[in-house]
Scaffold this active site. Structure first.
Site, mmCIF file in Angstrom:
data_model
loop_
_atom_site.group_PDB
_atom_site.id
_atom_site.type_symbol
_atom_site.label_atom_id
_atom_site.label_comp_id
_atom_site.label_asym_id
_atom_site.label_seq_id
_atom_site.Cartn_x
_atom_site.Cartn_y
_atom_site.Cartn_z
ATOM 1 N N LYS A 254 1.367 -1.091 -0.265
ATOM 2 C CA LYS A 254 -0.282 0.183 0.165
ATOM 3 C C LYS A 254 0.788 1.309 -0.052
ATOM 4 O O LYS A 254 1.546 1.731 1.014
ATOM 5 C CB LYS A 254 -0.698 0.235 0.864
ATOM 6 C CG LYS A 254 -1.687 1.485 1.516
ATOM 7 C CD LYS A 254 -2.330 1.680 2.564
ATOM 8 C CE LYS A 254 -3.044 2.864 3.733
ATOM 9 N NZ LYS A 254 -3.809 2.665 4.202
ATOM 10 N N ASP A 259 -2.353 10.017 3.687
ATOM 11 C CA ASP A 259 -3.919 9.661 4.092
ATOM 12 C C ASP A 259 -4.600 10.469 3.858
ATOM 13 O O ASP A 259 -3.961 10.549 5.756
ATOM 14 C CB ASP A 259 -3.763 8.168 4.233
ATOM 15 C CG ASP A 259 -5.214 7.763 4.683
ATOM 16 O OD1 ASP A 259 -5.929 8.799 4.376
ATOM 17 O OD2 ASP A 259 -5.523 6.753 5.809
ATOM 18 N N LYS A 266 -9.908 13.113 8.414
ATOM 19 C CA LYS A 266 -9.307 12.222 9.376
ATOM 20 C C LYS A 266 -9.082 13.540 10.338
ATOM 21 O O LYS A 266 -8.873 15.015 10.436
ATOM 22 C CB LYS A 266 -7.888 11.946 9.458
ATOM 23 C CG LYS A 266 -7.830 10.667 8.657
ATOM 24 C CD LYS A 266 -6.561 10.557 8.884
ATOM 25 C CE LYS A 266 -6.190 8.719 7.711
ATOM 26 N NZ LYS A 266 -7.174 7.505 9.169
ATOM 27 N N ASP A 277 1.966 6.397 5.865
ATOM 28 C CA ASP A 277 0.597 4.883 5.086
ATOM 29 C C ASP A 277 1.289 4.764 3.525
ATOM 30 O O ASP A 277 0.512 3.874 3.148
ATOM 31 C CB ASP A 277 -0.422 6.801 5.026
ATOM 32 C CG ASP A 277 -1.837 5.037 4.866
ATOM 33 O OD1 ASP A 277 -1.173 4.753 5.557
ATOM 34 O OD2 ASP A 277 -2.654 5.234 4.706
ATOM 35 N N ASP A 336 -11.951 6.714 4.240
ATOM 36 C CA ASP A 336 -11.008 6.634 5.076
ATOM 37 C C ASP A 336 -9.881 5.565 4.782
ATOM 38 O O ASP A 336 -9.179 4.877 5.522
ATOM 39 C CB ASP A 336 -11.101 7.126 6.793
ATOM 40 C CG ASP A 336 -9.531 6.770 6.942
ATOM 41 O OD1 ASP A 336 -8.564 8.052 6.304
ATOM 42 O OD2 ASP A 336 -9.661 7.476 8.462
ATOM 43 N N GLU A 338 -8.996 3.746 2.495
ATOM 44 C CA GLU A 338 -9.012 3.772 1.586
ATOM 45 C C GLU A 338 -7.928 2.581 0.412
ATOM 46 O O GLU A 338 -7.661 1.833 -0.396
ATOM 47 C CB GLU A 338 -8.398 4.748 0.956
ATOM 48 C CG GLU A 338 -6.685 5.095 1.256
ATOM 49 C CD GLU A 338 -6.143 5.466 2.898
ATOM 50 O OE1 GLU A 338 -7.313 5.355 3.629
ATOM 51 O OE2 GLU A 338 -4.912 5.138 2.959
ATOM 52 N N ARG A 340 -7.353 -0.320 1.579
ATOM 53 C CA ARG A 340 -7.911 -2.407 0.932
ATOM 54 C C ARG A 340 -8.771 -1.536 -0.851
ATOM 55 O O ARG A 340 -8.369 -2.586 -0.772
ATOM 56 C CB ARG A 340 -8.943 -2.542 1.997
ATOM 57 C CG ARG A 340 -9.803 -1.662 1.973
ATOM 58 C CD ARG A 340 -11.120 -1.711 3.403
ATOM 59 N NE ARG A 340 -10.231 -1.274 4.449
ATOM 60 C CZ ARG A 340 -11.495 -1.073 5.867
ATOM 61 N NH1 ARG A 340 -11.643 -2.101 5.848
ATOM 62 N NH2 ARG A 340 -10.328 -0.950 6.946
HETATM 63 N N1 BES Z 1 -4.091 4.698 6.852
HETATM 64 C C1 BES Z 1 -4.956 4.072 8.116
HETATM 65 C C2 BES Z 1 -4.580 3.729 9.071
HETATM 66 C C3 BES Z 1 -2.996 3.683 10.181
HETATM 67 C C4 BES Z 1 -4.063 4.336 11.602
HETATM 68 C C5 BES Z 1 -1.932 3.822 9.357
HETATM 69 C C6 BES Z 1 -2.974 4.799 12.651
HETATM 70 C C7 BES Z 1 -1.430 4.559 10.430
HETATM 71 C C8 BES Z 1 -1.543 4.455 11.922
HETATM 72 C C9 BES Z 1 -5.930 4.316 6.905
HETATM 73 O O1 BES Z 1 -6.020 4.026 5.859
HETATM 74 C C10 BES Z 1 -8.063 4.365 8.146
HETATM 75 O O2 BES Z 1 -7.319 5.143 7.976
HETATM 76 N N2 BES Z 1 -7.536 2.820 8.292
HETATM 77 C C11 BES Z 1 -9.403 3.556 8.957
HETATM 78 C C12 BES Z 1 -9.928 2.756 8.719
HETATM 79 C C13 BES Z 1 -11.314 2.737 9.690
HETATM 80 C C14 BES Z 1 -12.389 3.881 8.329
HETATM 81 C C15 BES Z 1 -12.397 1.327 8.515
HETATM 82 C C16 BES Z 1 -9.034 3.199 10.712
HETATM 83 O O3 BES Z 1 -8.127 2.154 10.997
HETATM 84 O O4 BES Z 1 -9.528 3.959 11.864
HETATM 85 ZN ZN ZN Z 2 -4.842 4.429 4.747
HETATM 86 ZN ZN ZN Z 3 -7.498 6.222 5.593
#
Ligand code: BES
Ligand code: ZN
Ligand code: ZN
Length: 490
Positions: A254, A259, A266, A277, A336, A338, A340
């Site tokens: 990825k 992000d 966020k 990210d 967010d 994204e 996947r």
């Molecule tokens: N890039 C983030 C995940 C992340 C969080 C990486 C903290 C490193 C540190 C990912 O794209 C994300 O935002 N995931 C969300 C998913 C949710 C919306 C289902 C999350 O983990 O909150």
């Molecule tokens: Zn992300």
């Molecule tokens: Zn995200």
């Protein structure tokens, strides 16, 4: 750009102890029996070693810890580092010793009086890995150009191991440098340029631009990047070190260069961390560099999906439905989630194009994996016990934390969408597992697959086992070892 320090190998010679190194490191057995080096130093420093090792401070230390003596008597060195060692010392203790010495010797020229060959390999590996600092954007830099000299009984026998270690450390540093870069510098364009340079090492690098991605039908990936002024790209890096007929191992990363969360924006606090990210893509890139530098006799293909997730008038909206390259439709509930979406298309393309022997994806995918495992272990998900155990063994031997997590149809159910074949989020509970279930939908039947959620381990606020705070390079050494254990032509 930070590269690893120079290592000089020298034949065993007690006269080296009198040269003006800033620091000299010696290994002292916990039996308190002094070897020839220790005895010699003990003599010229009027018994300082004997006194130090009978101290309670030394007593309290464990194998691989260091006690420093400043301005030791007649020696011209400024510091003498006594590394506590035990006959039963493990490779990890030797790495710990190397890490401890590196933390003490920021810009010094140091002499390490090596002991047995195998242990010296781990000492130098730990040392080189920890002697890293990312100071490209500081006018006053902390690091000098110091070097390390390793004194050994048979330095010639060590040269091959050293070049293998350097390949690994260079791979880890490549990953760390990419992950530490801010997103205004490491755009999708700049990232692809840095990957293109791997062709100097014999990696063939192909960059798929947006037009090609559209033709391929990678709408899930393209949807993530559509709000950004920076173009989305997929970069394919092929290392062909084995016979043509051998199916490749495929690594997919990825590469979200930043992000913001997109329209599902966020919160501001901590958003700056989302420069990392692209950590999965960084590990894939570092592993490819390592394999190429050590000329691995394996076929490995690394693919990265490079996109920027921004909110704008062209950005994807919550509720949008996209058709993936596989053909399945996805309702984007949360922009967010994204990573996947990016992985789904790159994984499908990789399987269609390369018919791999196995596939591993790496992604800073969920905050939920950090809630579950903290910053110590990556989440490991797999549909194949044998493949998974090989990876866990490799990670264990490299001392990179990895913990297997469950999958199952009950979790998959949570991805059911009212309008499309699936939605991109499965609710708050078991967030890392539902993310893995989403990715699993894009893995073909019988394809051995491992998904590594590295959100907690790619980048840490405090120092990690081998790195100062910031990017860790977690995974490069484990994947390299997996390749040498399981995928190399003998
Ligand atoms: N890039 C983030 C995940 C992340 C969080 C990486 C903290 C490193 C540190 C990912 O794209 C994300 O935002 N995931 C969300 C998913 C949710 C919306 C289902 C999350 O983990 O909150
Ligand atoms: Zn992300
Ligand atoms: Zn995200």
């Amino acid at each position: 750009m930070k590269t690893s320090v120079d290592v000089k190998l020298k034949e065993y010679d007690l006269k080296l102890l009198e040269k003006d190194y800033d620091r000299i490191s010696i290994f002292v057995e916990d039996t308190k029996k002094l070897d020839s080096i220790c005895s010699r130093i003990d003599k010229v420093t009027k018994g300082s070693i004997s006194r130090a090792i009978s101290s309670t401070e030394f007593e309290k230390k464990s194998c691989g810890d260091v006690l420093t003596i400043s301005f030791p008597g007649a020696l011209s060195t400024e510091y003498l580092d006594l590394v506590k060692w035990s006959k039963s010392g493990k490779p990890n203790d030797a790495r710990k010793a190397g890490v401890n010495l590196a933390k003490k010797s920021n810009h010094d020229n140091i002499l390490i009086c090596g002991s047995i060959q195998k242990m010296s390999e781990d000492v130098i590996k730990g040392y080189l890995l920890r002697r890293y600092e990312f100071s490209d954007y500081k006018n006053i830099k902390n690091t000098g150009t110091g070097s390390v000299t390793l004194m050994l009984k048979r330095p010639k026998d060590f040269a091959k191991s050293l070049s293998e270690i350097r390949a690994q450390v260079d791979g880890v540093f490549f990953t760390r440098n990419l992950v530490n870069e801010p997103a205004n510098i490491l755009s999708t364009v700049e990232f692809s340029k840095r990957l293109k340079k791997l062709s100097d090492l014999g990696v063939s690098v192909e960059i798929l631009e947006e037009k090609k991605l559209e033709e391929l039908g990678m709408n899930a990936l393209l949807g993530v990047g559509q709000g950004s002024a920076n173009p989305s790209k997929v970069v394919v890096m092929s290392w062909k070190g084995a016979s043509e007929s051998i199916k490749p191992l495929v690594l997919v990363g990825k590469g979200v260069v930043f992000d913001t969360g997109g329209i599902s924006l966020k919160p501001a606090g901590g958003m700056e961390d989302m420069t990392m990210d692209m950590g999965g893509a960084g590990v894939v890139a570092g592993t490819m560099l390592c394999l190429a530098k050590r000329k691995a006799k394996a076929n490995v293909i690394g693919l990265v999906g490079l996109v920027e997730n921004m909110p704008s008038s062209t950005a994807q909206r919550p509720g949008d439905i996209v058709k993936s390259m596989k053909g399945d439709t996805i309702e984007v509930i949360n922009t967010d989630a994204e990573g996947r979406l990016v992985l789904s298309d790159v994984l499908w393309y990789a399987q269609e194009q390369f018919k791999p022997a196995g596939i591993i994806d790496l992604a800073t995918l969920t905050g939920a994996i950090i809630v579950g495992l903290g910053y110590e272990n990556a989440g490991v998900f797999s549909n194949d016990d044998e493949f998974c155990n090989s990876f866990l063994k490799a990670a264990g031997n490299e001392n990179e934390g990895a913990w297997r997590m469950p999958l199952g149809p009950a979790y998959d159910k949570k991805l059911k969408s009212r309008l499309a074949d699936m939605k991109n989020v499965g609710g708050r509970d078991a967030g890392a597992i539902t993310a893995a279930q989403f990715i699993k939908r894009f893995i073909k039947k019988d394809m051995p697959w491992i998904h590594l959620d590295i959100a907690g381990v790619a980048h840490t606020k405090s120092e990690s086992t081998y790195a100062p705070s910031g990017a860790t390079g977690w995974g490069v050494m484990s994947l390299n070892r997996l390749v040498s254990d399981e995928f190399e032509e003998k």
